[in-house]
Every structure is written in structure tokens, then in C-alpha cells.
Design a protein around this motif. Structure first.
Motif, mmCIF file in Angstrom:
data_model
loop_
_atom_site.group_PDB
_atom_site.id
_atom_site.type_symbol
_atom_site.label_atom_id
_atom_site.label_comp_id
_atom_site.label_asym_id
_atom_site.label_seq_id
_atom_site.Cartn_x
_atom_site.Cartn_y
_atom_site.Cartn_z
ATOM 1 N N PRO A 14 0.354 -1.209 -0.271
ATOM 2 C CA PRO A 14 0.343 -0.031 0.212
ATOM 3 C C PRO A 14 1.038 1.422 -0.201
ATOM 4 O O PRO A 14 2.178 1.496 0.562
ATOM 5 C CB PRO A 14 -0.842 0.034 1.752
ATOM 6 C CG PRO A 14 -0.826 -1.788 1.542
ATOM 7 C CD PRO A 14 0.492 -2.097 1.600
ATOM 8 N N ALA A 15 0.601 2.266 -0.084
ATOM 9 C CA ALA A 15 1.105 3.868 -0.705
ATOM 10 C C ALA A 15 1.193 5.222 0.835
ATOM 11 O O ALA A 15 2.718 5.012 0.386
ATOM 12 C CB ALA A 15 0.192 4.751 -1.814
ATOM 13 N N GLU A 16 0.825 3.984 1.032
ATOM 14 C CA GLU A 16 0.592 4.350 2.949
ATOM 15 C C GLU A 16 2.570 4.702 3.484
ATOM 16 O O GLU A 16 3.084 2.927 3.141
ATOM 17 C CB GLU A 16 -0.355 4.292 3.797
ATOM 18 C CG GLU A 16 -1.758 4.531 3.819
ATOM 19 C CD GLU A 16 -2.203 3.531 2.686
ATOM 20 O OE1 GLU A 16 -1.580 2.755 2.175
ATOM 21 O OE2 GLU A 16 -3.510 3.676 2.263
ATOM 22 N N ALA A 17 2.941 5.400 4.393
ATOM 23 C CA ALA A 17 4.193 5.362 4.298
ATOM 24 C C ALA A 17 3.944 4.598 5.658
ATOM 25 O O ALA A 17 5.107 3.472 5.431
ATOM 26 C CB ALA A 17 4.435 7.015 4.860
ATOM 27 N N VAL A 18 3.273 4.202 6.088
ATOM 28 C CA VAL A 18 3.566 3.692 7.415
ATOM 29 C C VAL A 18 3.774 1.983 6.679
ATOM 30 O O VAL A 18 4.586 1.103 7.090
ATOM 31 C CB VAL A 18 2.524 3.359 8.499
ATOM 32 C CG1 VAL A 18 1.444 2.740 8.038
ATOM 33 C CG2 VAL A 18 3.218 1.767 9.565
ATOM 34 N N TRP A 19 2.877 1.676 5.512
ATOM 35 C CA TRP A 19 2.989 0.075 5.414
ATOM 36 C C TRP A 19 4.817 0.329 4.797
ATOM 37 O O TRP A 19 5.262 -1.354 4.971
ATOM 38 C CB TRP A 19 1.726 0.022 4.212
ATOM 39 C CG TRP A 19 0.811 -0.341 4.937
ATOM 40 C CD1 TRP A 19 -0.414 0.343 5.030
ATOM 41 C CD2 TRP A 19 0.642 -1.560 5.391
ATOM 42 N NE1 TRP A 19 -1.261 -0.613 5.897
ATOM 43 C CE2 TRP A 19 -0.801 -1.318 5.715
ATOM 44 C CE3 TRP A 19 1.509 -2.731 5.540
ATOM 45 C CZ2 TRP A 19 -1.664 -2.523 6.515
ATOM 46 C CZ3 TRP A 19 0.199 -3.669 6.525
ATOM 47 C CH2 TRP A 19 -1.049 -3.989 6.844
ATOM 48 N N ARG A 20 4.865 1.314 3.577
ATOM 49 C CA ARG A 20 6.296 1.156 3.404
ATOM 50 C C ARG A 20 7.146 0.891 3.625
ATOM 51 O O ARG A 20 8.436 0.154 3.605
ATOM 52 C CB ARG A 20 6.044 2.020 1.824
ATOM 53 C CG ARG A 20 5.256 2.503 1.295
ATOM 54 C CD ARG A 20 5.233 3.324 -0.307
ATOM 55 N NE ARG A 20 4.631 2.761 -1.427
ATOM 56 C CZ ARG A 20 5.349 3.126 -2.381
ATOM 57 N NH1 ARG A 20 6.265 3.907 -2.648
ATOM 58 N NH2 ARG A 20 5.095 3.077 -4.275
#
Length: 265
Positions: free
Chosen positions: A139-145
């Protein structure tokens, strides 16, 4: 090992085509140097790993300088979070990988290297028929990345320092399939991620006395490093002329054969 001009010549002559072919397909060439270091130059697996990592450092720095300015920085800024996370994870595990490689029995280290080479050879053959492309499953969310980047980085740093490779064989597919990076951007980002990982691994090997004998640095690392720089320059000129798919198929077959023959005894 005695100071032998023929050894330096052999190391240089092998390094140039390896760097040319590695540059054409977007790899640093460390996976192809391993069979040469063990088979042609007669180093043990334990000796070959830190030497290969030293040559990888020279190759990565040269490649970064060659590619400098060729890619807009905003293209890399879009991958800032995964790049930072991958570096963090890789640095942590690079030290552990060097320690593990130093403690593994020789036959286990050889088996690990052989398995890695066979896997990369198979991956190259697959990529010849199925070119790398992807939209990114993270996912594009920073936390996932950030979280995924650290986990991937831990694995990449471990493999890099254990086997003396820059890690591009794992970093580039990870950036493309996990984070949806363009293949050219992934190639440059891979070099940025590899640099601190290699340096940490080399520091750990140096602390363990891997470079106490300076003769291999003069006779192998220096000529192979010079050959790698020349080969990288030639590879940059030839990009777009030679089919990358054909090269991947050919080199995948060669790598598998080399992996089998390298430790046949």
C-alpha cells in the motif's frame, strides 16, 4: 599467495566482461564474480566472500558516478520512504551476515553460495521470458512502505554480507514488484541502498581479520576493481544495442552451470 602478474592479469580479464554483461542487464556482477574467485582464481569460499564484497564496493561507487545526473532526483524522491527503510534494515542485518558467514563451516557456506547462484540463474532465465514490471503490492501509505522496507532490507543485508554481493539481484525486483518503481529508477535506487550495506559488511569482515593478508587486495581486488570500472563504462555504451532478454537467458544458463561446477568437489 605469491605476488604473480599472471594472477592479476587473469583477475582483470575476467572482471571486464563480467562488468559489461552486468551493466547491460542491470546487475553489479558480483554473482558472476563468485564462480571466478573460487574456480579460476582458487580462493576458498570463505576468502572469496569478503574479496567479492570489496570489488562490489568499487563497482557500486563507479556505477553511481556513471549514472549521476542521468536520472532526475524527483524520480528517486518518490521512493524516499522505501529506500530509507531498506537501507535501515540492510545495515542492521549486514553485520549479522558477516558474522554468520565467518562462523559457518566451509561446506555450509559453499552450499549457501551454490543455492544463491542457482536461484539467481533461474530468476534470470524467468526474467528473459517475463520482463520485470509491476504496480507494487505494498500500500502507498508511508507506514506500510516503511515497515515492508525494513523487513525486505533485513533479508537483503543478510544475503549481501554473507555472500559478498551488492544485493541488486534482490533489491531491484523488490522495488519494482513491492513498491511499483520504474526499472531504471530501481537500478539507481539499488546502488544507493547497496552502498552503506556493503560498507557495513566490509567493516565487520575487516574487524574479523579478513584483510590481514594484503596480497589478495593487490592481486585480485585492485585489478578486478579496475576491470569492473572499464566494463561498466563499456556496458553503458552498449545498452540498447544488445537484447537484454537474450543476455539474461544466456547468463542464467551460464550461472547455473558455473554454480554446479564451482563446488563439484
Amino acid at each position: 599467495m605469491k605476488n604473480r602478474p599472471d594472477h592479476r592479469r587473469t583477475a582483470f580479464l575476467f572482471a571486464v566482461p563480467i562488468a559489461v554483461l552486468g551493466g547491460l542487464i542491470g546487475l553489479g556482477g558480483a554473482e558472476f564474480r563468485l564462480p571466478v574467485l573460487v574456480g579460476a582464481l582458487r580462493y576458498s569460499a570463505r576468502q572469496a566472500v569478503p574479496l567479492n564484497l570489496s570489488i562490489s564496493l568499487i563497482t557500486v561507487i563507479a556505477s553511481l558516478l556513471i549514472r549521476a545526473g542521468a536520472l532526475p532526483m524527483n524520480a528517486l524522491s518518490e521512493l524516499a520512504v522505501p529506500i530509507t527503510a531498506l537501507i535501515a534494515g540492510a545495515i542492521v542485518s549486514a553485520a549479522a551476515g558477516a558474522s554468520l558467514a565467518s562462523r559457518l563451516p566451509e561446506h555450509w557456506l559453499e552450499a549457501t553460495i551454490r543455492l544463491f547462484l542457482l536461484a539467481i540463474g533461474g530468476l534470470l532465465i524467468v526474467e528473459a521470458f517475463l520482463p520485470l514490471q509491476g504496480s507494487g503490492f505494498i500500500p502507498a501509505e508511508a507506514v506500510w512502505r516503511a515497515g515492508a522496507g525494513v523487513l525486505f532490507g533485513l533479508l537483503i543485508g543478510l544475503v549481501s554480507s554473507m555472500l559478498g554481493v551488492a544485493g541488486g539481484e534482490l533489491i531491484i525486483p523488490t522495488l519494482i514488484f513491492a513498491f511499483g518503481a520504474d526499472v531504471k529508477v530501481a537500478g539507481t535506487a539499488s546502488l544507493i541502498i547497496s552502498l552503506p550495506t556493503i560498507m557495513v559488511g566490509l567493516f565487520r569482515y575487516a574487524r574479523r581479520g579478513a584483510f590481514t593478508d594484503r596480497a589478495p587486495l593487490r592481486e585480485t581486488v585492485a585489478p578486478m576493481g579496475a576491470g569492473s570500472i572499464i566494463g561498466a563504462l563499456i556496458g553503458g555504451v552498449l545498452v540498447g544495442i544488445v537484447s537484454a532478454a537474450f543476455l539474461k537467458l544466456l547468463l542464467g544458463i551460464v550461472l547455473i552451470i558455473s554454480a554446479v561446477r564451482m563446488f563439484r568437489h
